[in-house]
Enzyme design. Structure first.
Site, PDB file in Angstrom:
ATOM      1  CB  SER A 253      -0.790   0.592   1.150  1.00  0.00           C
ATOM      2  OG  SER A 253      -0.125   0.041   1.991  1.00  0.00           O
TER       3      SER A 253
ATOM      4  CE  LYS B   8      -2.870   2.352   4.393  1.00  0.00           C
ATOM      5  NZ  LYS B   8      -1.520   0.732   5.301  1.00  0.00           N
TER       6      LYS B   8
END
EC number: 3.4.21.88
Length: 235
Positions: free
Chosen positions: A156, A194
């Site tokens: 990701s 993230k």
């Protein structure tokens, strides 16, 4: 290799089947592992099934079959009430173990850091298991404070240059600025790597891959565990 929670759930299921002949309910598993929701149990069971440790028996309620146990399995672990799994906290918030995350000298140009487990760059997973291997990093990669390393699983964050299998260097801290790449603990259960975006009272955890959606949470659901300060890649 199983994460701490996967191991504890496997042992709990195994002991319950041995004692009662049936596998525990999802509610019982949630209480035993001190999780806030059954969704975490679903993910753990899926992970154990994918790794060949358990099998779901079709058309039967509460039907799980143990196929194998890890070589390091100790039945006594399953009898420890509540288990007290550490999720991402591990030794980071235990003063008596603080040395586990403090870098040790390697030579004048480098430092040795503990690799504390795996962090998800994709679907959140348990992040910190325990101190396993060590990694030597250049001294200029580090700043003030304690640091530790995590192995990356998932894709990701590929557009930020973070690839599956990389080792990220994290400075331990509980706050971060907009745009920082952080280790974020969600609902005290799951952790992920993230980019942090603050939008009013909400916190967005933003992927660096268009195939992954940005997830938005209330401020009470996310706890910052550290900030990315470096990366090591082996070819």
């Amino acid at each position: 290799m199983l994460t701490r929670k996967q191991f504890e759930l496997l042992m709990f299921i195994n002991e319950r089947i041995k004692e009662t002949g049936v596998s525990p309910s999802f509610d019982e598993m949630k209480v035993a592992l001190d999780l806030k929701s059954k969704s975490g149990i679903h993910r753990l069971i899926t992970a154990l099934e994918e790794r060949g440790f358990i099998r779901r028996l079709p058309h039967r309620a509460r039907a799980l079959e143990i196929i194998k146990l890890p070589e390091s399995a100790s039945p006594s672990l399953a009898r420890q009430k509540g288990f007290q799994p550490s999720v991402i906290e591990g030794s980071l918030n235990k003063p008596e173990l603080a040395g586990n995350v403090t870098e040790a000298p390697a030579n004048e140009n480098s430092m040795t850091l503990p690799i504390m487990g795996t962090i998800a760059a994709g679907v959140p997973i348990e992040a910190i298991q325990e101190h396993g291997n060590d990694v030597t990093v250049p001294i200029e990669m580090l700043s003030h404070g304690d640091h530790f390393a995590l192995e990356v699983s998932g894709e990701s964050m590929i557009e930020a240059g973070i690839l599956d299998g990389d080792t990220v260097i994290i400075r331990q801290q509980s706050t971060a600025n907009n745009g920082d790449i952080v280790v974020a603990l969600i609902d005290e259960e799951e952790a992920t790597l993230k980019r942090l975006r603050k939008k009013g009272d909400s916190i967005a955890l933003e992927a660096a891959n268009p195939a992954f959606e940005t997830r938005i949470f209330g401020p009470d659901r996310v706890r910052i565990q550290g900030k990315l300060v470096g990366l090591i890649r082996r070819y």
